[in-house]
Design a protein around this motif. Structure first.
Motif, PDB file in Angstrom:
ATOM      1  N   VAL A 132       0.602  -8.637  -4.360  1.00 17.91           N
ATOM      2  CA  VAL A 132       1.569  -9.256  -3.455  1.00 17.91           C
ATOM      3  C   VAL A 132       2.832  -8.422  -3.311  1.00 17.91           C
ATOM      4  O   VAL A 132       3.417  -8.339  -2.229  1.00 17.91           O
ATOM      5  N   VAL A 133       3.269  -7.764  -4.360  1.00 16.74           N
ATOM      6  CA  VAL A 133       4.575  -7.106  -4.339  1.00 16.74           C
ATOM      7  C   VAL A 133       4.463  -5.593  -4.326  1.00 16.74           C
ATOM      8  O   VAL A 133       5.028  -4.908  -3.470  1.00 16.74           O
ATOM      9  N   VAL A 134       3.696  -5.023  -5.261  1.00 21.50           N
ATOM     10  CA  VAL A 134       3.707  -3.582  -5.456  1.00 21.50           C
ATOM     11  C   VAL A 134       3.020  -2.847  -4.301  1.00 21.50           C
ATOM     12  O   VAL A 134       3.557  -1.875  -3.756  1.00 21.50           O
ATOM     13  N   LEU A 135       1.816  -3.283  -3.917  1.00 15.05           N
ATOM     14  CA  LEU A 135       1.073  -2.573  -2.864  1.00 15.05           C
ATOM     15  C   LEU A 135       1.805  -2.558  -1.527  1.00 15.05           C
ATOM     16  O   LEU A 135       1.876  -1.520  -0.865  1.00 15.05           O
ATOM     17  N   PRO A 136       2.377  -3.681  -1.028  1.00 16.34           N
ATOM     18  CA  PRO A 136       3.152  -3.587   0.226  1.00 16.34           C
ATOM     19  C   PRO A 136       4.337  -2.644   0.132  1.00 16.34           C
ATOM     20  O   PRO A 136       4.657  -1.933   1.091  1.00 16.34           O
ATOM     21  N   LEU A 137       5.003  -2.609  -1.049  1.00 17.19           N
ATOM     22  CA  LEU A 137       6.117  -1.683  -1.197  1.00 17.19           C
ATOM     23  C   LEU A 137       5.667  -0.236  -1.119  1.00 17.19           C
ATOM     24  O   LEU A 137       6.300   0.610  -0.468  1.00 17.19           O
ATOM     25  N   LEU A 138       4.549   0.064  -1.785  1.00 19.94           N
ATOM     26  CA  LEU A 138       4.035   1.440  -1.725  1.00 19.94           C
ATOM     27  C   LEU A 138       3.629   1.826  -0.310  1.00 19.94           C
ATOM     28  O   LEU A 138       3.879   2.945   0.154  1.00 19.94           O
ATOM     29  N   THR A 139       2.989   0.895   0.422  1.00 21.63           N
ATOM     30  CA  THR A 139       2.578   1.179   1.805  1.00 21.63           C
ATOM     31  C   THR A 139       3.781   1.425   2.696  1.00 21.63           C
ATOM     32  O   THR A 139       3.798   2.340   3.534  1.00 21.63           O
ATOM     33  N   ALA A 140       4.813   0.610   2.534  1.00 20.63           N
ATOM     34  CA  ALA A 140       6.017   0.795   3.344  1.00 20.63           C
ATOM     35  C   ALA A 140       6.686   2.128   3.051  1.00 20.63           C
ATOM     36  O   ALA A 140       7.145   2.838   3.965  1.00 20.63           O
ATOM     37  N   CYS A 141       6.738   2.509   1.793  1.00 15.45           N
ATOM     38  CA  CYS A 141       7.330   3.803   1.440  1.00 15.45           C
ATOM     39  C   CYS A 141       6.551   4.967   2.028  1.00 15.45           C
ATOM     40  O   CYS A 141       7.120   5.941   2.535  1.00 15.45           O
ATOM     41  N   LEU A 142       5.219   4.869   1.991  1.00 16.83           N
ATOM     42  CA  LEU A 142       4.384   5.935   2.546  1.00 16.83           C
ATOM     43  C   LEU A 142       4.572   6.064   4.046  1.00 16.83           C
ATOM     44  O   LEU A 142       4.702   7.169   4.589  1.00 16.83           O
ATOM     45  N   CYS A 143       4.589   4.944   4.767  1.00 15.07           N
ATOM     46  CA  CYS A 143       4.784   4.990   6.215  1.00 15.07           C
ATOM     47  C   CYS A 143       6.152   5.565   6.572  1.00 15.07           C
ATOM     48  O   CYS A 143       6.293   6.345   7.521  1.00 15.07           O
ATOM     49  N   ALA A 144       7.159   5.167   5.808  1.00 14.29           N
ATOM     50  CA  ALA A 144       8.492   5.699   6.080  1.00 14.29           C
ATOM     51  C   ALA A 144       8.538   7.214   5.867  1.00 14.29           C
ATOM     52  O   ALA A 144       9.157   7.953   6.640  1.00 14.29           O
ATOM     53  N   SER A 145       7.885   7.699   4.822  1.00 15.37           N
ATOM     54  CA  SER A 145       7.855   9.145   4.559  1.00 15.37           C
ATOM     55  C   SER A 145       7.160   9.890   5.673  1.00 15.37           C
ATOM     56  O   SER A 145       7.633  10.943   6.141  1.00 15.37           O
ATOM     57  N   LEU A 146       6.018   9.374   6.153  1.00 16.33           N
ATOM     58  CA  LEU A 146       5.311  10.032   7.252  1.00 16.33           C
ATOM     59  C   LEU A 146       6.142  10.044   8.522  1.00 16.33           C
ATOM     60  O   LEU A 146       6.166  11.032   9.271  1.00 16.33           O
TER      61      LEU A 146
END
Length: 359
Positions: free
Chosen positions: A98-112
């Motif tokens: 619920v918490v960790v995976l959405p944060l990681l996905t958002a960080c990856l999209c922002a980096s790209l």
């Protein structure tokens, strides 16, 4: 439980085999020797059914009953422990999902997104700073296989096959055509037509592949239909006429229909390796061997020979310089229908009624 008649009692206790030692789970009960308890504990871990001898004393819980209660207590405690661990694992997995995976996905999209934005900025700055270099591949001419040949056009060279087998070269455009230095204009109308020197009107009947069929109003049936064969054009780089070739070897592939053909006579452009088979574009008629009509030899030629030679019965040496060659020849300064150059033979210079294909 079975009781004997002596002071000692022998009881049968049924327990389940366990990998956990009774010594670890239970303390030593009061009033029971440690050596006897150790024997019972050792026996309970190795067999499912054992005989335990105990001394009955007032106020003491039988050992078999105590062991049974202790084992149940231990089992319950073990189950509670495992249930607690499982609950903690489920809570941890839910937290990650619920918490960790959405944060990681958002960080990856922002980096790209940031990387793409910076790359676009570098590209725009480079385009402003450096001049545009033309792509060399875009400057290359198109491939021959990607450009189909032009089979028919009114602006081209054609080969006319007149009645009685006479063949002549024509230079044709949208409004007129030229034949042996003479120009003939098309008459206005929905159907292309023109008037021949003898007054007959010749009209386009049909166009099939690279052949134009004409119909005439001539009274003789043999002169009422004839054809023009158009020379195909290669359209690679610019429009230019193709030429005839008689290929030898393994054959060729037709650019128009893409079929492989055996070696033989066909249209080709040697510069761009473009080939057109006879099934797609008909070959022009062969230049026939022409001869003089019998009526011309009997009725016209003797009178003409006597007049120019001033002899009653002239021979070939007398006739040659006056009719066959030189500036006095019949074909002098007339365009040759075979090569298009000035001067031609007697059979090519005469009218169609006086010469034709040898039969």
């Amino acid at each position: 439980l079975t009781t004997t008649s002596t002071r000692t009692s022998s009881r049968t206790v049924s327990t389940s085999t366990s990998t956990r030692s009774t010594e670890e789970a239970l303390p030593a009960p009061p009033g029971l020797p440690m050596s006897q308890l150790e024997g019972e504990q050792h026996t309970s871990t190795t067999t499912a059914s054992v005989d335990v001898e105990i001394l009955e004393k007032p106020g003491m819980i039988p050992t078999a009953q105590w062991i049974d209660l202790g084992m149940n207590t231990a089992t319950t405690s073990s189950e509670n422990d495992s249930t607690g661990v499982s609950s903690e694992d489920d809570s941890t997995g839910l937290l990650v999902a619920v918490v960790v995976l959405p944060l990681l996905t958002a960080c990856l999209c922002a980096s790209l997104g940031i990387c793409c934005y910076r790359a676009k900025l570098r590209q725009l700055r480079g385009a402003e700073a450096e001049p545009q270099v033309p792509n060399p591949l875009a400057m290359l001419p198109p491939l021959a296989w990607s450009v189909k040949p032009l089979i028919f056009s009114w602006n081209s060279r054609m080969t006319a096959e007149w009645p009685r087998g006479k063949v002549q070269k024509l230079s044709v455009n949208e409004t007129a055509f030229e034949l042996s230095g003479r120009q003939f204009q098309y008459r206005p109308g929905q159907v292309r037509h023109f008037t021949w020197e003898d007054g007959t009107v010749q009209t386009v009947q049909s166009i099939q592949k690279n052949v134009v069929w004409w119909s005439t109003e001539h009274p003789h049936p043999a002169w009422q239909r004839f054809r023009w064969v158009c020379t195909p054009k290669c359209q690679v780089e610019n429009h230019h006429d193709m030429e005839l070739t008689d290929s030898e070897g393994d054959g060729y592939r037709c650019t128009s229909c893409s079929h492989f053909r055996s070696a033989g006579k066909h249209w080709t452009c040697p510069q761009h390796q473009v080939h057109v088979c006879p099934a797609c574009a008909e070959l022009p008629p062969e230049m026939p061997t022409l001869g003089l009509a019998a009526t011309y030899l009997v009725d016209v030629f003797p009178l003409l020979a006597r007049r120019v030679t001033k002899a009653e019965n002239p021979n070939f040496y007398d006739i040659g310089p006056n009719l066959a060659h030189g500036s006095a020849g019949i074909g002098y300064n007339r365009t040759c229908p075979r090569d298009g150059r000035p001067h031609c033979s007697i059979v090519d210079a005469l009218e169609d009624a006086c010469s034709g294909k040898v039969t």
